[in-house]
Enzyme design. Sequence first.
Site, mmCIF file in Angstrom:
data_model
loop_
_atom_site.group_PDB
_atom_site.id
_atom_site.type_symbol
_atom_site.label_atom_id
_atom_site.label_comp_id
_atom_site.label_asym_id
_atom_site.label_seq_id
_atom_site.Cartn_x
_atom_site.Cartn_y
_atom_site.Cartn_z
ATOM 1 N N SER A 154 18.360 56.118 47.831
ATOM 2 C CA SER A 154 18.501 57.566 48.024
ATOM 3 C C SER A 154 19.772 58.127 47.401
ATOM 4 C CB SER A 154 18.482 57.889 49.522
ATOM 5 O OG SER A 154 17.209 57.588 50.070
ATOM 6 N N GLU A 163 63.407 17.544 33.810
ATOM 7 C CA GLU A 163 62.599 16.872 32.798
ATOM 8 C C GLU A 163 63.299 15.736 32.069
ATOM 9 O OE1 GLU A 163 59.283 17.611 32.216
ATOM 10 O OE2 GLU A 163 59.602 18.738 34.076
#
Length: 736
Positions: free
Chosen positions: A428, A138
């Site tokens: 069902s 950086e």
Amino acid sequence: MNRSGRGKPPLTAPKRQKKAPAKQAPQHSRKRTRKSAPRRRRGPIGLLLAPFRWIASLAWRLAWRGAVVVALIIGVAVFYVYTTLPPVSSMLDGRSRGSVTFLDRDGEVFAWRGEQFGGQITAETVSPHLRNAVVATEDRRFYMHPGVDPVGIASAIRINLREGRGPLSGHGGSTITQQTAKLLCLGRPYEKEEWESEAAYEADCRETSLWRKAKEAIYAMAMEAKYSKNEILTIYLNRAYLGAGARGFEAAAQRYFGTSASDLRPAEAAMLAGLLKAPTRYAPTNNMSLSRDRAAVIVNLMEGQDYLTEAEAETALAQPAELSPAAAARAGGYFADWVMEQGPNFLTSDTTEDVTIRTTFDPGIQKSAEDALRHVFDTKVREGSDAQAAIVVMSADGAVRAMVGGRQFTGVAGQFNRAVMAKRQTGSAFKPFVYATALELGFNANSTVEDSPLTLNVPGSGTWSPKNYTRNYRGTITLTEALTHSVNTAAVRVSEAVGRDNVRKVAADFGIQSDLDSGPAIALGTSESTLIEMTGAYAGILNGGSSVEPYGMIELRLAGDRTALIGQEGGMGERVISQNAAQQLVYMMNQVVERGTGQRAKLEGRQAAGKTGTTQAARDAWFLGFTADYVAGIWMGYDDNTPLTGVTGGGLPAEIWHETMLRVHENLPASPLPMARPPEAPAQVADSRGATADSRNAAGQGQAAQRQQPRQAQPQGGQSLGERVVRELFGLFGGN
């Protein structure tokens, strides 16, 4: 006169030498003050250049005077900001929200929500590899500039112009100090009343206008005057966002690698430093390949700036960082979202504190469910299908162990969870509650019912004739056979005989809280429910007939506190049906798996019970069942209700269930199901009066269950409830 000896010299004056008279300067020379050389005559070019020389001279005089003024203004601004800067310790954790950390059943972290902050770290205590990786990536001149780096700015402008962008677009040339100023939003805290949303506040903090850059530079220089380089780096290391909700490098190190930021190896440090460019894109949980490529670039930068030796760099490249098991599994995303909804918002989604939640989650079972779902879809479903599926696995007491809310969890919290959010018709799969009601009223698994064409007159709707899936009729069959082969006409006859209100009450008491149909079609599962409700209801059948409220949270406490704020909510409740009725129902459901519609779910060497379910037009397909150890529910369908093609509950859902439970029980000894076999000889077929001696005896046994039935189910007209039900069951609906 004697002239010899010491005689005095004659008294005469010595002759003076005459000085040459000084030349008088010409009169006109006195007017020259500075230049002694004669002025040159201006030629035509000189006359042309004279205005430009004057303008340049004026510009220079204005420029240096203006520079002095600007420098004074900047100095005053820097001094003012300097006086407003707080101590470093108060700037390390700037989150407006807290975090939620989830622990599994063994106390291990498996998921996070909110903004995770791992704890305060300093530039001196973190791994030197991490510190060096951040600086190399950086701001390589971090330890030399006063907060703003003119060389870096010039280099960034040159790169931007070369790449065809504007001078301030793309590379910004920001130093670590300037980035820290941006993270601090130039000292402006988030005020909920002032901003439309937190997203709007963060967008304002990231503004990149020229004026914003100027203010950022002033703030950065003030920070350089106030704090040491390591203090500035400390703020940066604590506040940087590194993806997956991690704020700061300590949280990121724990999140991705399960270690502290002080123990990071070069490869791990490089991967974390690489996230600063684009946290979400390079997050290793999103794209490990891309993250490793970025980390390799950082390793080369570290070697080029002498932070790593050639051998260390080669090792870092040859042995790239690996995710921790918890991070690699990315397990429990849907489960964590569900648990978040179980607690109060101010301690979960809107918490400003750091919260820890201990849960029932089992990562091994979760992996089994995910692997099973992936296997079936990879091998049995056509490529490119948009069909979805959901899975819930729980213990008999309702403790949820695993949850799959869809085929893929992208890592974004709050996704649509089909296991708990989707209300679908059950088909069902609802029938066990019809037969549970009959068993509770005194019938047994060998009681008989008629399977023949049936037509009912439904007030307000006209006649209704339920049909069997096979379109065939078996005549007189036992309740076990009716459930085993999922006979629709038999289920409707039983429901009508025992009373829909009773069926509805039993289902609701087992935990199905959705609105249940009031018509005769309730027996065929026309009502909607969620997968987690249905799975919890089946857990009640397994545990002997007691209701279950599914739960995932065991306790919630603030991080660091020993006292829990919230304890377990959920688990086993009141009894719904008798233990004998529940054990007979388990036997009937075991026959579904052994020789009925659920045979694809059968587990070799282990007893299992369950029920299939397929709704009208096959829009939903279910299989729910259990072993002696776990209950699992499977739903499959399309989100837009498109009918499934060639899929029933006994097909792919049963296979997903089988594959899930096969993996879940891999190292568990086989245990028998808690089931009770009915009498060997089936009950006799009803006589002309609609009841036999055997059935009347069964009805008498059911009277003990009346205390648990609704008011309307009390005996009427001198008949016991059992006798009235038997007459209806074997007489009223014997034919069309």
